[in-house]
Design a protein around this motif. Structure first.
Motif, PDB file in Angstrom:
ATOM      1  N   LEU A  56      39.485  54.866  32.261  1.00 38.38           N
ATOM      2  CA  LEU A  56      40.556  54.149  32.960  1.00 38.38           C
ATOM      3  C   LEU A  56      41.907  54.404  32.296  1.00 38.38           C
ATOM      4  CD1 LEU A  56      38.929  50.665  33.687  1.00 38.38           C
ATOM      5  CD2 LEU A  56      39.628  52.355  35.401  1.00 38.38           C
ATOM      6  N   GLY A 103      40.066  45.262  31.328  1.00 41.55           N
ATOM      7  CA  GLY A 103      41.289  45.871  31.843  1.00 41.55           C
ATOM      8  C   GLY A 103      42.404  45.889  30.822  1.00 41.55           C
ATOM      9  N   TYR A 104      42.499  44.815  30.017  1.00 36.71           N
ATOM     10  CA  TYR A 104      43.543  44.768  28.984  1.00 36.71           C
ATOM     11  C   TYR A 104      43.418  45.961  28.026  1.00 36.71           C
ATOM     12  CZ  TYR A 104      44.248  39.783  30.216  1.00 36.71           C
ATOM     13  OH  TYR A 104      44.499  38.600  30.849  1.00 36.71           O
ATOM     14  N   ARG A 161      36.579  43.265  38.361  1.00 35.04           N
ATOM     15  CA  ARG A 161      35.728  42.316  37.634  1.00 35.04           C
ATOM     16  C   ARG A 161      35.835  40.964  38.312  1.00 35.04           C
ATOM     17  NH1 ARG A 161      32.184  39.696  35.100  1.00 35.04           N
ATOM     18  NH2 ARG A 161      32.061  39.594  32.811  1.00 35.04           N
ATOM     19  N   SER A 216      40.732  39.758  32.791  1.00 30.28           N
ATOM     20  CA  SER A 216      39.697  40.650  32.272  1.00 30.28           C
ATOM     21  C   SER A 216      40.158  41.380  31.016  1.00 30.28           C
ATOM     22  CB  SER A 216      39.302  41.676  33.332  1.00 30.28           C
ATOM     23  OG  SER A 216      38.395  42.624  32.800  1.00 30.28           O
ATOM     24  N   GLN A 263      44.538  49.291  29.809  1.00 31.30           N
ATOM     25  CA  GLN A 263      45.984  49.412  30.025  1.00 31.30           C
ATOM     26  C   GLN A 263      46.718  49.626  28.710  1.00 31.30           C
ATOM     27  OE1 GLN A 263      46.211  45.478  31.799  1.00 31.30           O
ATOM     28  NE2 GLN A 263      47.608  44.753  30.213  1.00 31.30           N
ATOM     29  N   GLN A 306      39.939  48.826  38.226  1.00 29.03           N
ATOM     30  CA  GLN A 306      39.029  48.015  37.411  1.00 29.03           C
ATOM     31  C   GLN A 306      38.770  46.703  38.142  1.00 29.03           C
ATOM     32  OE1 GLN A 306      40.211  45.131  35.158  1.00 29.03           O
ATOM     33  NE2 GLN A 306      38.072  44.734  34.695  1.00 29.03           N
ATOM     34  N   THR A 324      44.067  46.328  37.884  1.00 25.46           N
ATOM     35  CA  THR A 324      43.141  45.566  37.049  1.00 25.46           C
ATOM     36  C   THR A 324      42.886  44.186  37.634  1.00 25.46           C
ATOM     37  OG1 THR A 324      44.929  44.664  35.677  1.00 25.46           O
ATOM     38  CG2 THR A 324      43.917  46.734  34.944  1.00 25.46           C
ATOM     39  N   SER A 325      41.782  43.622  37.223  1.00 22.49           N
ATOM     40  CA  SER A 325      41.427  42.267  37.647  1.00 22.49           C
ATOM     41  C   SER A 325      42.045  41.247  36.704  1.00 22.49           C
ATOM     42  CB  SER A 325      39.907  42.107  37.659  1.00 22.49           C
ATOM     43  OG  SER A 325      39.312  43.002  38.578  1.00 22.49           O
ATOM     44  N   SER A 347      33.112  48.893  37.861  1.00 23.84           N
ATOM     45  CA  SER A 347      32.659  47.581  38.305  1.00 23.84           C
ATOM     46  C   SER A 347      31.180  47.463  37.993  1.00 23.84           C
ATOM     47  CB  SER A 347      32.900  47.409  39.805  1.00 23.84           C
ATOM     48  OG  SER A 347      32.342  46.189  40.276  1.00 23.84           O
ATOM     49  N   PRO A 370      49.845  47.646  34.558  1.00 18.48           N
ATOM     50  CA  PRO A 370      48.964  47.701  35.727  1.00 18.48           C
ATOM     51  C   PRO A 370      49.458  46.868  36.894  1.00 18.48           C
ATOM     52  CG  PRO A 370      48.138  46.094  34.178  1.00 18.48           C
ATOM     53  CD  PRO A 370      49.370  46.694  33.532  1.00 18.48           C
ATOM     54  N   LEU A 397      47.101  52.226  37.437  1.00 22.59           N
ATOM     55  CA  LEU A 397      45.948  51.374  37.140  1.00 22.59           C
ATOM     56  C   LEU A 397      46.054  50.051  37.879  1.00 22.59           C
ATOM     57  CD1 LEU A 397      43.358  51.011  35.390  1.00 22.59           C
ATOM     58  CD2 LEU A 397      44.845  50.067  33.604  1.00 22.59           C
TER      59      LEU A 397
END
Length: 591
Positions: free
Chosen positions: A506, A521-522, A404, A518, A525, A402, A514-515, A453, A532, A512
């Motif tokens: 995702l 992403g939360y 971002r 973000s 996950q 992910q 993640t950025s 993305s 992550p 995973l």
């Protein structure tokens, strides 16, 4: 995972589709062999074995033992030969088998299905009791099918939470829109004054920012309603209608369009609302010890809670014990938030014991409530399942990536950091830039990388890298990206449908990345129960950070300790609330 459930072999064969007929035919063939052997006269059996030694008489006497053993051995051999061919079954066929009506199965008490290469029990579609088994499955396919796609969770919901949810559902049905109690509460709201709590009391959620923020703030508002025996209603904007199924049976959580307070979507209007709780406290119009039933001045029919990231310290008095005792006296609370404010609820003494019973494992709040509340509509679920079946179902392993960015970045440099993390943590194999003819392992399923993305550049460069160069391990890597919208368009329903589908895709990953910061992403996950790898550098040695929990971060918590009456480092007040790994100002729940 291959699953066999034999109640009667013949019946099971009748219920299997053509792809599974081999196993059923083998069972019938074994029965026929047994019947033929039973029909042979004893002397014929002796003649067939006359060269086996001088113990013919004893052999004849022992035929009753030998025959079942022969049948059993042959049955086992055919079944073992059948297993590998069934190991390639696709998940779509499993869904067909698991959800086919009993009438079409031939025998209602026969359960024969296959899914993969190991024998196991069916996945729990009710998620350990989180979901009530009373819904029509066809109206919301994702509600009971999600469990077939998610990895089995290692986190079990408490019996207390399950019981609490069932009680909430009954309460919501009693107090929800179009009921007499709801109409009575609306009439009180129209009176423009409050006389205290009623039989049914409400929290009205209002949207702010993107879909990830909305999902997290709805979860927070629901937990708050659950703790206060209030009913949660959502003022859904047009760009969210049709995204989710109803989570509560035989009722709705959508605020009716004829709600007497207008323009709930206008954020600027409520920032200046005369009944904004923080402003009323600041101007000393409202005190925490007031009693609505005998107040010396008329109290408003509702209070507005401004819990967005830009609120002030007076708005954040919401998180104080005294404030909660006051808010319980108002039948209508209008709440706008773009934050996951769940962690701060654990600081309020009023809620501590209840929260410990609901969530003995504190780091599972969003994991359980997110899976309970958010079921993609059939339209969105179609996006998820079609993409998964087309690109991800046959992979031996999947990695979600992910990406971002919140500011302009150099794509090559950023991608280099991302790959540095993936390689150092052994999430992906390296490529050999010198020897393009390295052998590829034949017959091994690929590893899938799902990229989400707004920008297509990351996907294109990753795809080209693994297409143009062999991996040093001989693995084959498939790179996939469902969409690239280039810019965020939360105001568009079609954009939000794709966003929700990709959050779910995702969440189906084995691992995973993640950025930081973000909420997209939360959500992924938490739904997937994944801790992550966060794309930040904690130090010069490490290229990314493996999060200790799957819980989201509360980005802008209060900095005021209500008990000590002073400003403090809120991330050091209790051991299970600490600063977020990806945003130092925030706090999150830890073990």
């Amino acid at each position: 995972m291959l699953r066999f459930y034999f109640s009667d072999a013949a019946h099971c064969q009748a219920s299997l589709p053509a792809a599974d007929a081999e196993a059923g035919d083998a069972v019938m063939e074994m029965k026929q062999i047994g019947m033929q052997q039973q029909q042979k006269p004893p002397l014929a059996g002796l003649r067939e074995r006359k060269h086996e030694g001088s113990g013919g008489a004893h052999l004849a006497a022992g035929l009753g033992v030998v025959r079942p053993l022969v049948v059993l051995a042959l049955f086992t051999l055919v079944l073992l030969l059948t297993l590998p061919s069934a190991a390639h079954r696709r998940l779509s066929l499993d869904l067909l088998l698991l959800h086919r009506p009993a009438a079409s199965q031939g025998v209602s008490n026969c359960s024969c299905s296959a899914n993969s290469s190991t024998i196991e029990h069916p996945k729990d579609k009710l998620l350990g009791g989180l979901l009530a088994p009373v819904f029509d499955e066809a109206s919301c396919l994702s509600r009971y099918q999600s469990a077939l796609y998610w990895k089995v969770s290692n986190h079990t919901s408490s019996a207390y939470l399950v019981e609490k949810l069932r009680r909430y559902e009954a309460h919501h049905k009693k107090c929800g829109p179009d009921t007499e109690l709801y109409k009575k509460a609306v009439e009180q709201l129209k009176s423009n004054r409050s006389t205290g709590p009623m039989e049914c009391n409400y929290v009205v959620w209002m949207a702010s920012d993107g879909l990830g923020n909305r999902v997290l703030s709805i979860t927070s508002a629901f937990l708050y309603a659950l703790l206060n025996n209030k009913v949660l209603l959502l003022d859904l904007p047009e760009d969210m209608k049709g995204l989710f199924c109803e989570p509560f049976p035989n009722t709705t959580w959508v605020l009716p369009s004829d709600f007497p307070i207008n323009n709930l979507k206008w954020v600027w209007r409520f920032e200046k609302d005369p009944y904004r709780y923080g402003d009323m406290v600041k101007n000393k119009v409202l005190s925490n010890d007031v009693n609505p039933a005998n107040a010396s001045y008329p109290l408003p029919a509702y209070l507005y809670l401004h819990l967005v990231h830009s609120n002030d310290d007076f708005d954040k008095m919401f998180y104080c014990q005294e404030s909660q005792l006051l808010l319980q006296k108002f039948p209508w609370l209008l709440l706008r938030s773009n934050q996951y404010f769940v962690p701060a609820l654990f600081l309020i003494p009023e809620f501590k014991k209840e929260l410990s019973l609901l969530f003995p494992e504190r780091t599972t709040v969003f994991h359980h409530l997110g899976r309970y509340l958010f079921h993609p509509s059939n339209s969105v679920w179609g996006y998820v399942t079609r993409y998964y079946e087309a690109y991800l179902a046959n992979a031996k392993e999947s990695l979600g990536m992910q990406i971002r960015t919140f500011a302009k970045v150099d794509l090559d440099s950023h991608l280099s950091s991302i790959m540095g993390c993936a390689l150092s943590e052994k999430l992906l194999p390296d490529v050999d830039l010198k020897d393009p003819a390295l052998p590829t392992i034949i017959g091994v399923k690929p590893k899938a990388v799902l990229v989400t993305s707004l920008n297509s550049g990351y996907f294109e460069k990753l795809r080209d890298m693994y297409y143009e160069h062999a991996t040093t391990t001989g693995e084959v890597i498939g790179i996939y990206q469902p969409s690239h919208e280039e810019q965020q368009h939360t105001e568009k329903l079609s954009h939000n449908m794709k966003a929700l589908a990709e959050m779910y895709l995702l969440s189906l990953s084995d691992s995973l990345m993640t950025s930081p910061y973000s909420t997209f992403g939360y959500v992924a996950q938490g739904l997937g129960g994944l801790s992550p790898w966060i794309l930040i550098r904690p130090d010069k040695k490490n290229l990314c950070l493996h999060s200790m929990t799957m819980e989201p971060c509360f980005h802008f918590p209060p900095s005021y300790d209500c008990n000590a009456n002073k400003k403090v480092d809120i991330g050091s007040v209790v051991p299970y609330l600490r600063h977020c790994e990806d945003f130092r100002k925030g706090i999150k729940l830890f073990y």
